[in-house]
Design a protein around this motif. Structure first.
Motif, PDB file in Angstrom:
ATOM      1  N   LEU A  41      -3.402   6.483  -1.706  1.00  6.47           N
ATOM      2  CA  LEU A  41      -3.668   7.857  -1.277  1.00  6.47           C
ATOM      3  C   LEU A  41      -2.643   8.782  -1.921  1.00  6.47           C
ATOM      4  CD1 LEU A  41      -4.853  10.081   0.650  1.00  6.47           C
ATOM      5  CD2 LEU A  41      -3.312   9.197   2.422  1.00  6.47           C
ATOM      6  N   ILE A  42      -3.123   9.899  -2.457  1.00  3.69           N
ATOM      7  CA  ILE A  42      -2.256  10.975  -2.944  1.00  3.69           C
ATOM      8  C   ILE A  42      -2.478  12.181  -2.047  1.00  3.69           C
ATOM      9  CG2 ILE A  42      -1.757  12.583  -4.829  1.00  3.69           C
ATOM     10  CD1 ILE A  42      -3.463   9.349  -5.665  1.00  3.69           C
ATOM     11  N   ILE A  43      -1.398  12.691  -1.458  1.00  3.69           N
ATOM     12  CA  ILE A  43      -1.449  13.924  -0.670  1.00  3.69           C
ATOM     13  C   ILE A  43      -0.640  14.961  -1.434  1.00  3.69           C
ATOM     14  CG2 ILE A  43      -0.879  15.042   1.520  1.00  3.69           C
ATOM     15  CD1 ILE A  43      -1.142  12.328   2.873  1.00  3.69           C
ATOM     16  N   HIS A  44      -1.326  15.933  -1.984  1.00  9.69           N
ATOM     17  CA  HIS A  44      -0.699  16.914  -2.879  1.00  9.69           C
ATOM     18  C   HIS A  44      -0.442  18.212  -2.125  1.00  9.69           C
ATOM     19  CE1 HIS A  44       0.287  19.468  -6.115  1.00  9.69           C
ATOM     20  NE2 HIS A  44      -0.923  19.812  -6.507  1.00  9.69           N
ATOM     21  N   THR A  45       0.810  18.400  -1.714  1.00 12.77           N
ATOM     22  CA  THR A  45       1.184  19.606  -0.974  1.00 12.77           C
ATOM     23  C   THR A  45       2.137  20.505  -1.751  1.00 12.77           C
ATOM     24  OG1 THR A  45       3.217  18.887   0.166  1.00 12.77           O
ATOM     25  CG2 THR A  45       1.116  18.128   1.080  1.00 12.77           C
ATOM     26  N   ALA A  46       2.661  20.039  -2.886  1.00 14.25           N
ATOM     27  CA  ALA A  46       3.626  20.831  -3.653  1.00 14.25           C
ATOM     28  C   ALA A  46       2.953  22.094  -4.201  1.00 14.25           C
ATOM     29  CB  ALA A  46       4.190  20.006  -4.804  1.00 14.25           C
ATOM     30  N   ALA A  47       3.628  23.236  -4.054  1.00 14.21           N
ATOM     31  CA  ALA A  47       3.020  24.487  -4.505  1.00 14.21           C
ATOM     32  C   ALA A  47       4.043  25.608  -4.502  1.00 14.21           C
ATOM     33  CB  ALA A  47       1.864  24.883  -3.586  1.00 14.21           C
ATOM     34  N   SER A 107       0.855  -1.184   0.000  1.00 10.47           N
ATOM     35  CA  SER A 107       0.000   0.000   0.000  1.00 10.47           C
ATOM     36  C   SER A 107       0.889   1.232   0.000  1.00 10.47           C
ATOM     37  CB  SER A 107      -0.911   0.014   1.230  1.00 10.47           C
ATOM     38  OG  SER A 107      -1.834  -1.049   1.184  1.00 10.47           O
ATOM     39  N   ILE A 108       0.709   2.073  -1.020  1.00  7.31           N
ATOM     40  CA  ILE A 108       1.573   3.239  -1.208  1.00  7.31           C
ATOM     41  C   ILE A 108       0.796   4.524  -0.980  1.00  7.31           C
ATOM     42  CG2 ILE A 108       2.793   4.586  -2.976  1.00  7.31           C
ATOM     43  CD1 ILE A 108       3.794   1.977  -4.122  1.00  7.31           C
ATOM     44  N   VAL A 109       1.426   5.447  -0.254  1.00  2.73           N
ATOM     45  CA  VAL A 109       0.952   6.824  -0.150  1.00  2.73           C
ATOM     46  C   VAL A 109       1.913   7.676  -0.969  1.00  2.73           C
ATOM     47  CG1 VAL A 109       0.523   8.778   1.375  1.00  2.73           C
ATOM     48  CG2 VAL A 109      -0.039   6.461   2.135  1.00  2.73           C
ATOM     49  N   LEU A 110       1.376   8.420  -1.926  1.00  5.20           N
ATOM     50  CA  LEU A 110       2.168   9.312  -2.766  1.00  5.20           C
ATOM     51  C   LEU A 110       2.046  10.730  -2.231  1.00  5.20           C
ATOM     52  CD1 LEU A 110       3.810   9.765  -5.410  1.00  5.20           C
ATOM     53  CD2 LEU A 110       1.623  10.119  -6.565  1.00  5.20           C
ATOM     54  N   VAL A 111       3.180  11.360  -1.928  1.00  7.17           N
ATOM     55  CA  VAL A 111       3.186  12.698  -1.338  1.00  7.17           C
ATOM     56  C   VAL A 111       3.982  13.632  -2.226  1.00  7.17           C
ATOM     57  CG1 VAL A 111       3.807  14.100   0.664  1.00  7.17           C
ATOM     58  CG2 VAL A 111       3.033  11.734   0.995  1.00  7.17           C
ATOM     59  N   THR A 112       3.364  14.698  -2.702  1.00  4.41           N
ATOM     60  CA  THR A 112       4.099  15.724  -3.439  1.00  4.41           C
ATOM     61  C   THR A 112       4.540  16.819  -2.464  1.00  4.41           C
ATOM     62  OG1 THR A 112       2.226  17.185  -3.981  1.00  4.41           O
ATOM     63  CG2 THR A 112       2.603  15.279  -5.423  1.00  4.41           C
ATOM     64  N   GLY A 113       5.671  17.447  -2.763  1.00  8.67           N
ATOM     65  CA  GLY A 113       6.227  18.397  -1.809  1.00  8.67           C
ATOM     66  C   GLY A 113       6.660  17.695  -0.541  1.00  8.67           C
ATOM     67  N   SER A 114       7.227  16.510  -0.688  1.00  8.48           N
ATOM     68  CA  SER A 114       7.433  15.610   0.447  1.00  8.48           C
ATOM     69  C   SER A 114       8.520  16.051   1.417  1.00  8.48           C
ATOM     70  CB  SER A 114       7.756  14.200  -0.057  1.00  8.48           C
ATOM     71  OG  SER A 114       8.893  14.220  -0.909  1.00  8.48           O
TER      72      SER A 114
END
Length: 353
Positions: free
Chosen positions: A87-93, A2-9
């Motif tokens: 799950l994708i958590i998109h924090t990059a900005a 199970s993978i969680v993908l995080v942008t702006g990690s």
């Protein structure tokens, strides 16, 4: 797996997400190319945070030095992990409205086009995954400034009998107001996240944050209110307060409390949700109040000056109403207030500063 993908990690919320979900046994794939340093200078680099995550979690944290605007790179990444992504958590900005005016094209392509690329890759490769977007209260533009505010000794406030006394809720319009170019790019992304939920029946949510904060923040002059304020207090760096007599109010939420809210949503997701999220009435302060608290904790005065002109489109008073999220997820609660946040920022960053 199970993978969680995080942008702006390697950023504030991204790194908190990495820690949170690694501790829960997930494999976390992180995307971060340290654009924050390009935006705000060497002092805002997140490489120290990336290295710390890789050292602590080893193979459980897989880092990609990629740009979310690169459609080919994102397609290859999503193809690699495919339906293992839960799950994708998109924090990059690009997170600053002052900086956005300097380079509107970069701001918009990062915030809007990058979000579209991630949404479409999610739809193509893992449509059952939950997609969480770190939006912002700036989607409401300067509409909050039209509220009937009252000037107190150290802060602006709103009357106790006003419907928004407990905080501004999601009923406030995002139209007919000045957003800043940053706010406009985040509106575009926010609406895209909602539309992918409604149009394609995907499990998406926009978390419209106030001030997001915590000890992992690489605070800079243009972004990272409490972190940068405490850094300036400790190091003696001059600090500028812009407008509103220093009485402007923000609610502040610790990165852990925000990511824990993400986790509650992930466990019982909904479609195309929007939530105002922040410290609410439990955790907020004015600029003057925050300065006083930093000086007390650091036991030294802040070298600060006041400039009469405020930042264009900036909020005078923002306290978000957490009622909608709490009604959907009543087990979630805040665990930090402003004093606890500032003490943690101070104690965990002294050696680094």
């Amino acid at each position: 797996m199970s993978i969680v993908l995080v942008t702006g990690s390697a950023g504030l919320i991204g790194s908190e997400s990495v820690r949170f979900f690694c501790e829960k046994g997930f494999t976390v794939v992180g995307i971060d190319n340290n654009l924050r340093q390009s935006f705000f200078g060497e002092g805002a680099s997140t490489l120290w945070n990336r290295d710390r995550l890789q050292e602590k979690y080893g193979d459980q944290y897989i880092h990609h030095n990629s740009d979310i605007r690169d459609r080919t790179a994102m397609e290859q990444l999503f193809q690699t992990y495919n339906r293992e992504i839960r799950l994708i958590i998109h924090t990059a900005a690009q997170p600053s409205h002052d900086w956005a005016a300097r380079d509107p094209f970069t701001d918009f392509t990062v915030n809007a086009n990058g979000t579209l690329t991630l949404l479409e890759q999610t739809r193509q490769h893992c449509p059952e995954a939950v997609f969480i977007f770190c939006s912002t209260n700036k989607v409401y533009g300067d509409n909050p400034n039209q509220l009937p505010l009252v000037e107190l000794e150290r802060r602006w406030e709103i009357a106790e009998d006003h419907p928004f006394y407990e905080g501004i809720d999601e009923s406030m319009s995002i139209d007919h107001c000045k957003h800043s170019l940053f706010g406009a790019s985040k509106v575009a992304a926010d609406v895209l996240v909602q539309e992918y939920g409604r149009y394609f029946d995907m499990k998406t949510a926009c978390f419209r944050g106030g001030c997001l904060t915590g000890p992992s923040h690489s605070g800079a002059e243009l972004h990272g209110f409490l972190s940068y304020l405490m850094k300036c207090t400790v190091t003696g760096t001059p600090y500028k307060v812009y407008g509103y007599k220093g009485k402007q109010v923000r609610d502040n939420i610790h990165s852990y409390d925000l990511v824990n809210a993400f986790y509650h949503f992930y466990q019982n997701p909904r479609v195309a949700e929007t939530y105002n999220i922040g410290g609410g009435r439990e955790s907020n302060c004015s600029m003057l109040e925050a300065i006083a608290q930093c000086e007390e904790i650091a036991e030294k005065p802040l070298n600060w000056e006041y400039q009469e002109s405020n930042r264009s489109g900036d909020h005078i008073w923002w306290i978000g109403n957490l009622g909608r999220f709490k009604s959907h997820y009543p087990q979630w609660e805040l665990t930090y207030g402003v004093p606890e946040i500032l003490k943690e920022i101070y104690s965990q960053n002294l050696d680094r500063w």
